[in-house]
Design an enzyme around this catalytic site. Sequence first.
Site, short mmCIF file in Angstrom:
data_model
loop_
_atom_site.label_atom_id
_atom_site.label_comp_id
_atom_site.label_asym_id
_atom_site.label_seq_id
_atom_site.Cartn_x
_atom_site.Cartn_y
_atom_site.Cartn_z
N GLY A 216 0.82 -1.21 0.00
CA GLY A 216 0.00 0.00 0.00
C GLY A 216 0.85 1.25 0.00
O GLY A 216 2.05 1.19 -0.30
N ASN A 217 0.25 2.37 0.29
CA ASN A 217 1.00 3.62 0.39
C ASN A 217 0.42 4.44 1.53
O ASN A 217 -0.56 4.04 2.16
CB ASN A 217 0.96 4.38 -0.94
CG ASN A 217 -0.45 4.74 -1.33
OD1 ASN A 217 -1.10 5.54 -0.68
ND2 ASN A 217 -0.96 4.11 -2.40
N ARG A 218 1.02 5.59 1.81
CA ARG A 218 0.66 6.34 3.02
C ARG A 218 -0.44 7.38 2.81
O ARG A 218 -0.66 8.23 3.66
CB ARG A 218 1.91 7.00 3.60
CG ARG A 218 2.94 5.97 4.10
CD ARG A 218 3.96 6.58 5.04
NE ARG A 218 4.68 7.66 4.42
CZ ARG A 218 4.57 8.95 4.75
NH1 ARG A 218 3.75 9.31 5.71
NH2 ARG A 218 5.28 9.85 4.13
N SER A 219 -1.16 7.30 1.71
CA SER A 219 -2.24 8.28 1.52
C SER A 219 -3.34 8.05 2.56
O SER A 219 -3.83 6.95 2.74
CB SER A 219 -2.84 8.15 0.12
OG SER A 219 -3.99 8.94 0.04
N ALA A 283 -3.87 7.94 -4.45
CA ALA A 283 -2.54 7.40 -4.74
C ALA A 283 -2.74 5.95 -5.19
O ALA A 283 -3.13 5.09 -4.40
CB ALA A 283 -1.67 7.47 -3.50
#
Length: 421
Positions: A216-219, A283
């Site tokens: 995943g990502n930090r959005s 994102a």
Amino acid sequence: MPLNIVVGITGGIAAYKAVGVVRALVLAGHDVHVVPTEGALRFVGKPTLEAISRNPVHTDLYEGVAEVRHVAIGQAADLIVIAPATANAIAKLAAGLADDLLGNTVLASEAPIVIAPAMHTEMWANAATQANVATLRARGVTVVGPAVGQLTGADSGPGRMEEPEAIVAAALAVVDARVAGDPGRDAPATGDLAGRRVVVTAGGTREPLDPVRFLGNRSSGKQGIALAEAARARGAEVTLIAANLEVADPAGCDIRRVSTALELRDALRAAVAGADVVVMAAAVADYRPAAVSESKIKKDQSDAGLTLELVRNPDILAELGAAPHDGTLLVGFAAETESDADRLLELGRAKRRAKRADLLVVNRVGWHAGFAADDNDVVVIGRDDRIVTEVRGTKSSVAHGIMDVVVSELGTAADGAASTR
Ligand code: PMT
């Protein structure tokens, strides 16, 4: 039309920010009556609240008995906003307690209620608070926030009160939606985006590896939600495609939940027909695991380390840009870690051209910037690579700055269409 608005303030440090809520509502032309609890008055003074609201402020249940004040304020209200709403205040609201003027005001009112919770992360996450919030939501109360960010002490996390402008926008949107007859969906009748349909993607996609893990990502979804709220507050009908949000849902939007990039693409394809504007703030993962394990990947399967094979995800914005999209303004984002301002702009320009977006919002991201932060700093690039605007501030003010450009672009397109008829 001016509204009669009650602003309830309960006893938390965020009470000082409630002054901004009162001020924004008064400046918007509304008649605001502040009902602080005794606890709130330990954080912010009655003279301040009277000066800012331009109305007398009452807090004592046993004053004004002859005018039946304990019910009169609530009966006259068109809207009740409680900001901040502490864990204690939320519990009392859920239980229907009326042991102070604010509790009586709420029980005596048929007006929509909007609360902006503010407390420490542990108190927000506590099962009792979550059950109370669920009870209030089930009764139709709109919950704005809490935001994720720095709290009173050194700690940070979910629990910070939303910014005043976001609370005000959400609260007024609730009244507009009720006037239109559908508390959840209808757009406000007025605003420079009235009659427009805006689709916003927000949050970060997650690509599963196995039933318990993902890439995943930090959005957090904050910027996308701020955009959805800004469009909604300005009169648009908003569809929000929400990927794994870490913050509360915005009020009054049609929300379609997704998790992976492929799900986001499907939801977007379904939503985009007839949209005037698509804003791609999510994102989106560029890659996903080539295979998803049906069971948890075990350490003993991978003693020598684990190599993941990834495959490319579709570039959803580029697909939209490449397809005929007459009448739909495409707004993309570029999240770049480049520290040099000129090179950052060049990356944004190249990205706009590659994806054929009409507008591209460039923001610098990093460990402490862009993702999950409360503020943002963006440059909007238009067709012909020109800089259309630069905005820095809360994500809500950045969202409104972007919507200013959207409104102007839609106006220009409409003028162009009219002149060719
Ligand atoms: O959610 P927050 O915590 O508030 O953080 C906000 C944000 C930093 C995530 C937001 O402001 C932002 O920059 N969003 C875009 C993130 C991103 O994916 O940027 P990108 O440069 O990798 O992609 C460029 C554009 O193409 C984006 O509009 C993206 O939505 C889109 N894209 C990307 C990859 C892909 N496979 N398909 C896409 O459509």
